[in-house]
Design an enzyme around this catalytic site. Structure first.
Site, PDB file in Angstrom:
ATOM      1  N   CYS A  47      -6.830 -24.710 -23.133  1.00  0.00           N
ATOM      2  CA  CYS A  47      -5.910 -23.782 -24.084  1.00  0.00           C
ATOM      3  C   CYS A  47      -6.735 -24.035 -25.420  1.00  0.00           C
ATOM      4  CB  CYS A  47      -4.597 -24.364 -24.194  1.00  0.00           C
ATOM      5  SG  CYS A  47      -4.595 -26.017 -24.412  1.00  0.00           S
ATOM      6  N   HIS A  86     -22.256 -32.195 -30.072  1.00  0.00           N
ATOM      7  CA  HIS A  86     -21.038 -31.602 -29.965  1.00  0.00           C
ATOM      8  C   HIS A  86     -20.247 -32.097 -28.442  1.00  0.00           C
ATOM      9  CE1 HIS A  86     -18.144 -28.612 -31.023  1.00  0.00           C
ATOM     10  NE2 HIS A  86     -17.907 -28.279 -29.796  1.00  0.00           N
TER      11      HIS A  86
END
Length: 388
Positions: A47, A86
């Protein structure tokens, strides 16, 4: 040769919800189609983010997201070591909306599983994601980055546990049948509460929630009777006025704990003045949440140190992977050299001596391979770079 890993994506940091919705790839249709188009890749779609990891050129991944209506300004792209770093930060919970949240590690695992299922992984990606999962587990077991309640529902549960220690056998009344009530009840059921009493203005909604959590349902007119039975009350009803007043609470032999997580509040603040009632509201819970968030932020340097170590470990593996053939040639050459010099030596002695002579040459090969990578890590992160 540089590390060919890449990342293209967007997250809550770069895109509003409406854009993130367009980018989301459902696991049944859109994600398999995307993986077929990419050939090799892992898609992390939650989400709060959609990120595509792959090897080689990132043009196809960028085009895929642009075609879904994502503007270039919402995208970020990383290559090589920065893409790897990352991924590790994501798995460790440092890039989440709530620092240290636990769900992201399972989502990273699911992303790798789906990529495997559709035949879209290869060696570099497999190793990168396996390393990310291992790092995420270490971050949560070796630091406090995931400890402490950082949502109102969890904070309310922590408060109940702090008050009672053990919730088994308790009667818990929940006022309201919305999302927050269900979330809190889910947490409570996991703690083994004795009985759940659901009270709501609409009896049908109370019944539906009670059936899902194995409790009893009541209309609002039965609230006073429910309060006589309950040990713990959690109020989360959508109401414009107080639903529980001091006069609604009968005098009790044992204390009653009330947690009001509704806005506007469901419980009149004067209830806290009763000698047998202990009332906590959103301000109390949010202070707990804020304290825990600050504690998590204090753990970030520890997690970042684990990330840099994991980056260094991955690059050492990658360097060995890139020069594997050359390493085997060095070992074979040293073995022949030692056999010629020590024809009478036993096999174990030959093996040890050949290994001793090959070791510095192999380290040099790996060191040279790492130095060719994009953005090499600092010497502390990768010991091979510190060797002279």
């Amino acid at each position: 040769m540089p590390l060919s890993l890449y990342l293209v994506g967007l997250s809550h940091k770069t895109a509003p919800l409406a854009v993130r919705e367009r980018a989301a790839l459902d696991p049944l249709v859109a994600l398999p189609a995307a993986l077929r188009r990419l050939g090799v890749g892992v898609v992390l779609s939650t989400c709060n983010r959609t990120e595509i990891y792959g090897v080689g050129s990132l043009e196809a991944a960028r085009a895929l997201l642009l075609e879904r209506g994502v503007g270039p300004a919402h995208l970020y792209e990383k290559r090589g070591v920065e893409a790897l770093r990352h991924l590790f930060r994501v798995a460790a919970g440092l890039d989440s909306l709530v620092v240290g949240e636990a769900q992201i590690l399972g989502q990273v695992r699911e992303a790798l599983f789906l990529s495997r299922k559709h035949g879209a992984t290869e060696g570099l990606l497999e190793k990168a994601f396996q390393s990310a999962l291992a790092l995420g587990k270490r971050a949560r077991s070796e630091t406090a980055i995931g400890q402490g309640a950082v949502s109102v529902a969890y904070a309310a549960l922590d408060l109940a546990l702090a008050v009672y220690g053990d919730l088994s056998g308790l009667k818990v009344a929940v006022l309201g049948a919305g999302e927050m009530a269900e979330l809190f009840l889910t947490h409570l059921k996991a703690q083994g509460v004795g009985e759940v009493l659901v009270v709501n203005r609409t009896p049908q909604k109370a019944l539906a929630l009670a059936e899902r959590v194995g409790g009893r349902a009541f209309g609002l007119e039965a609230l006073k009777e429910v309060l006589k039975e309950a040990d713990l009350v959690v109020a989360s009803a959508a109401a414009p006025h107080y639903l529980i007043h001091p006069e609604d609470l009968p005098r009790r032999r044992k204390p009653l704990f009330l947690i009001d997580i509704a806005l506007p509040r469901n419980i009149h603040p004067e209830v806290a003045r009763l000698p047998h009632a202990y009332l906590y509201n959103l301000d109390d819970l949010e202070r707990v949440v804020q304290k825990n968030l600050e504690a998590r932020k204090g753990e970030i340097p520890k997690v970042e140190a684990l990330i840099e170590k994991a980056v260094g470990d991955y690059l050492e593996w990658y360097a060995g992977h890139r020069v594997r053939t050359a390493i085997e040639e060095v070992r074979l050459r040293m073995r022949r050299w030692v056999e010629a010099e020590m024809p009478e030596a036993d096999p174990l002695t030959l093996h040890k001596e050949a290994g001793r002579r090959a070791h510095p040459l192999i380290l040099n090969l790996k060191r040279q391979a790492i130095r060719r990578l994009e953005g090499p890590p600092c010497p502390a992160a990768c010991p091979l770079l510190a060797l002279k």
